[in-house]
Design an enzyme around this catalytic site. Sequence first.
Site, short mmCIF file in Angstrom:
data_model
loop_
_atom_site.label_atom_id
_atom_site.label_comp_id
_atom_site.label_asym_id
_atom_site.label_seq_id
_atom_site.Cartn_x
_atom_site.Cartn_y
_atom_site.Cartn_z
N CYS A 2 0.86 -1.19 0.00
CA CYS A 2 0.00 0.00 0.00
C CYS A 2 0.89 1.23 0.00
O CYS A 2 1.61 1.49 0.97
CB CYS A 2 -0.90 0.01 1.23
SG CYS A 2 -1.97 1.47 1.31
N GLU A 111 -4.76 0.94 -4.43
CA GLU A 111 -3.86 -0.16 -4.80
C GLU A 111 -3.87 -0.35 -6.30
O GLU A 111 -4.88 -0.06 -6.97
CB GLU A 111 -4.29 -1.46 -4.10
CG GLU A 111 -3.27 -2.57 -4.18
CD GLU A 111 -1.90 -2.15 -3.65
OE1 GLU A 111 -1.08 -1.67 -4.49
OE2 GLU A 111 -1.65 -2.26 -2.44
#
Length: 242
Positions: A2, A111
């Site tokens: 992330c 993402e």
Amino acid sequence: MCGRYGRRGDKQKIAEQFNVSGELPDMAFPVADYNIAPSTDQPIIRQNRETGERELVMARWGLIPFFTKSAADIKNLRTINARADKVESSPSWREPMKKRRCLVPASWIYEWPEAGKPPKQPYRMEMSNGNTFAIAGLWDAWKDDTGRWIQSFAMVTTEANELMAQIHSRIPVMLHARDYDRWLDRGETERLPVDLLRPYEAEAMEMHEANPMVGKPSNNGPDMIANPGASLATFPVRSSVG
């Protein structure tokens, strides 16, 4: 991994949501931050050593281990995410895991798919109810060459849930409110809360295409959370669980 997230709520609102006590940091942050990037100062919540109450502090995203020798070494660190399966063994994570755990307030994460060739379509994952949530974090403090203390943090990641697994193999650990106290407890050293490092329920979340421009930290506005070119056939991507 992330590498971007977003957050709604000024420091007063976040303090109220996470039951923070005491004075709030002087540093202000925007009511909404749509593209939070590594190396920036962000709010985290931790347990105050003296009072045991929750406090809100600003810290750099990208943990600087206490044993870092010089500022020149920081640029080579890859410490924005800590793998859940390494928090008890890695030199960078094991001491923070014992007594320096924190909450990272977030309203969504971004993402990019692991598979395929660039440019890749980014996605935004959030709670279906739109609420701000807490990502499990680790923090540390490091003194630079001038004697200034820098506080920093990393997000803990684990295996992806069924929703995230459609594009990526890992996801930040999102904690339930009932587990906040246990995660923050600085006295919890013999029985570390590693059992909390599991993926959040996919049926409570949803995923949408985000603006491809979110990859640049300088792009920060409400237009980052949606892809203007998304078709109804692919937006949003939802889990089949539940």
